[in-house]
Design an enzyme around this catalytic site. Structure first.
Site, PDB file in Angstrom:
ATOM      1  N   GLY A  29      35.745  38.570  37.116  1.00  0.00           N
ATOM      2  CA  GLY A  29      35.205  39.032  38.396  1.00  0.00           C
ATOM      3  C   GLY A  29      36.192  38.915  39.534  1.00  0.00           C
ATOM      4  O   GLY A  29      35.840  38.524  40.647  1.00  0.00           O
ATOM      5  N   GLY A  30      37.454  39.269  39.280  1.00  0.00           N
ATOM      6  CA  GLY A  30      38.498  39.104  40.299  1.00  0.00           C
ATOM      7  C   GLY A  30      38.367  40.030  41.507  1.00  0.00           C
ATOM      8  O   GLY A  30      38.881  39.714  42.580  1.00  0.00           O
ATOM      9  N   SER A  31      37.656  41.152  41.365  1.00  0.00           N
ATOM     10  CA  SER A  31      37.589  42.108  42.484  1.00  0.00           C
ATOM     11  C   SER A  31      36.736  41.561  43.608  1.00  0.00           C
ATOM     12  O   SER A  31      35.564  41.232  43.391  1.00  0.00           O
ATOM     13  CB  SER A  31      36.996  43.438  42.003  1.00  0.00           C
ATOM     14  OG  SER A  31      37.773  43.933  40.949  1.00  0.00           O
TER      15      SER A  31
ATOM     16  N   VAL B 189      40.821  41.488  36.578  1.00  0.00           N
ATOM     17  CA  VAL B 189      40.597  42.431  37.677  1.00  0.00           C
ATOM     18  C   VAL B 189      40.308  43.809  37.081  1.00  0.00           C
ATOM     19  O   VAL B 189      41.130  44.337  36.330  1.00  0.00           O
ATOM     20  CB  VAL B 189      41.839  42.523  38.596  1.00  0.00           C
ATOM     21  CG1 VAL B 189      41.619  43.552  39.704  1.00  0.00           C
ATOM     22  CG2 VAL B 189      42.188  41.162  39.179  1.00  0.00           C
TER      23      VAL B 189
ATOM     24  N   ASP C 260      38.712  42.750  25.860  1.00  0.00           N
ATOM     25  CA  ASP C 260      37.895  41.990  26.806  1.00  0.00           C
ATOM     26  C   ASP C 260      36.406  42.087  26.442  1.00  0.00           C
ATOM     27  O   ASP C 260      35.935  43.146  26.008  1.00  0.00           O
ATOM     28  CB  ASP C 260      38.149  42.608  28.197  1.00  0.00           C
ATOM     29  CG  ASP C 260      37.519  41.828  29.332  1.00  0.00           C
ATOM     30  OD1 ASP C 260      37.387  40.602  29.211  1.00  0.00           O
ATOM     31  OD2 ASP C 260      37.179  42.459  30.358  1.00  0.00           O
TER      32      ASP C 260
ATOM     33  N   THR D 262      37.242  46.300  38.683  1.00  0.00           N
ATOM     34  CA  THR D 262      36.656  47.191  39.698  1.00  0.00           C
ATOM     35  C   THR D 262      37.646  47.550  40.806  1.00  0.00           C
ATOM     36  O   THR D 262      37.684  48.697  41.253  1.00  0.00           O
ATOM     37  CB  THR D 262      35.407  46.515  40.310  1.00  0.00           C
ATOM     38  OG1 THR D 262      34.565  46.097  39.232  1.00  0.00           O
ATOM     39  CG2 THR D 262      34.635  47.452  41.206  1.00  0.00           C
TER      40      THR D 262
ATOM     41  N   HIS E  16      31.077  39.963  38.053  1.00  0.00           N
ATOM     42  CA  HIS E  16      31.731  41.259  37.857  1.00  0.00           C
ATOM     43  C   HIS E  16      31.287  42.245  38.933  1.00  0.00           C
ATOM     44  O   HIS E  16      30.180  42.134  39.462  1.00  0.00           O
ATOM     45  CB  HIS E  16      31.370  41.820  36.478  1.00  0.00           C
ATOM     46  CG  HIS E  16      31.888  41.000  35.345  1.00  0.00           C
ATOM     47  ND1 HIS E  16      31.069  40.299  34.501  1.00  0.00           N
ATOM     48  CD2 HIS E  16      33.152  40.782  34.909  1.00  0.00           C
ATOM     49  CE1 HIS E  16      31.802  39.679  33.591  1.00  0.00           C
ATOM     50  NE2 HIS E  16      33.070  39.950  33.815  1.00  0.00           N
TER      51      HIS E  16
HETATM   52  P1  13P Z   1      35.825  42.849  38.267  1.00  0.00           P
HETATM   53  O1  13P Z   1      35.378  44.209  37.862  1.00  0.00           O
HETATM   54  O2  13P Z   1      34.900  42.191  39.209  1.00  0.00           O
HETATM   55  O3  13P Z   1      37.231  42.830  38.758  1.00  0.00           O
HETATM   56  O4  13P Z   1      35.773  41.936  36.950  1.00  0.00           O
HETATM   57  C1  13P Z   1      36.655  42.196  35.925  1.00  0.00           C
HETATM   58  C2  13P Z   1      36.406  41.325  34.762  1.00  0.00           C
HETATM   59  O5  13P Z   1      36.057  40.180  34.885  1.00  0.00           O
HETATM   60  C3  13P Z   1      36.645  41.899  33.438  1.00  0.00           C
HETATM   61  O6  13P Z   1      36.262  41.044  32.417  1.00  0.00           O
END
Ligand code: 13P
Length: 288
Positions: A207-209, A229, A82, A231, A178
């Site tokens: 930025g799924g969290s 996901v 990633d 965080t 994120h």
């Molecule tokens: P979060 O930490 O907001 O879940 O984002 C994860 C992400 O997008 C990793 O690339």
């Protein structure tokens, strides 16, 4: 089933209209929890680690664990690098056996991002690996060290970028960020729909969290196929560990170990159920 190409997981999701979770891991316990959840729900899974996290979890150690776990899983698992920033680490992850890499050139000009992404696509070809790249700029930062402003993805640029780079998946910025959101995220689903109409490859939501179930589902309905996901998993581990210590302090290391697996498992399970990929593990035809 085993280690698979991420593009195959995403193509099936595209055909059958669901999302697949890409869960960031930092250690063996989180890998185990994520795989356990995917196997229980018979769901495809993407395991990932970002380049900025390698100072905590060195790629030569965590990488082989992720690949070995994927190969042994009863469901299709893609192992994804990633937010790749350097060719050195991207190549290293491919050598270890990652089936997918992201090149994050979102901080470059469009031209530079296109040229550098093309270079990564060329490298990935010889490994038959999938390539994801980003255009526009997702807010926050992957390890929480920067306050990057969201720069919405332009539909025209997304179209040009996908065509010229020949990537397999495109990460877009539609108000997502994120880390945990300050207030409710305001996702530009109108922009997502527009991009989805113009760009044929699967779209990725970082930025799924902290995104609501409703927004996840609307995003998937409008073309998001991979959802990152990180965080939420890390926070769940911390909460679980804190809570269990409050109830009774650990007397042995392996209670802690089990708590990490359990927290990762619960978080991954929760998200897979929202994303609609339960029972989608079968008929993944293409293996590495
Ligand atoms: P979060 O930490 O907001 O879940 O984002 C994860 C992400 O997008 C990793 O690339």
């Amino acid at each position: 089933m085993t280690l698979v190409k991420m593009r195959d997981i995403l193509m099936k999701a595209e055909q059958e209209d669901y999302g697949v979770g890409a869960f960031s891991v930092a250690n063996m316990e989180m890998v185990m929890g994520a795989i356990q959840a995917a196997e229980e729900l018979n769901s495809p899974l993407i395991l990932q680690i970002a380049e900025v996290r390698l100072n905590h979890s060195p790629i030569h150690l965590i990488g082989p664990i992720m690949v070995a776990a994927a190969k042994k899983a009863n469901v299709p698992v893609a192992v994804h690098f990633d937010h790749g920033l350097t060719l050195e680490k991207i190549k290293q992850s491919l050598e270890i056996g990652f089936s997918s890499v992201m090149f994050d050139g979102s901080h470059y000009s469009l031209e530079e991002n296109i040229n550098k992404t093309k270079e990564v696509v060329e490298i990935a070809k010889s490994y038959e690996a999938t390539v994801e790249a980003e255009i526009g700029r997702v807010g926050g930062s992957e390890d929480g060290t920067e306050e990057i402003e969201v720069l919405l993805t332009s539909t025209e640029e997304a179209k040009r970028f996908a065509k010229e780079t020949q990537i397999d998946a495109l990460a877009i910025a539609i108000g997502n960020a994120h880390g945990m959101y300050k207030g409710n995220p305001n996702l530009r689903l109108d922009r997502l729909q527009e991009i989805n109409e113009q760009v044929e490859i699967p779209l990725v939501l970082h930025g799924g969290s902290g995104i609501s179930t409703e927004d996840f589902r609307s995003s998937i309905q409008k073309g998001i196929r991979k959802i990152n996901v990180a965080t939420a998993t890390f926070n769940r581990v911390i909460n679980q560990v804190n809570k269990s210590v409050e109830v009774s302090p650990y007397s042995d290391y392996f209670t802690l170990h089990q708590n990490i697996i359990q927290a990762a498992y619960e978080n991954v399970k929760h998200h897979i159920q929202i994303f609609g990929s339960c029972h989608k593990a079968s008929n993944e035809k293409v293996h590495l």
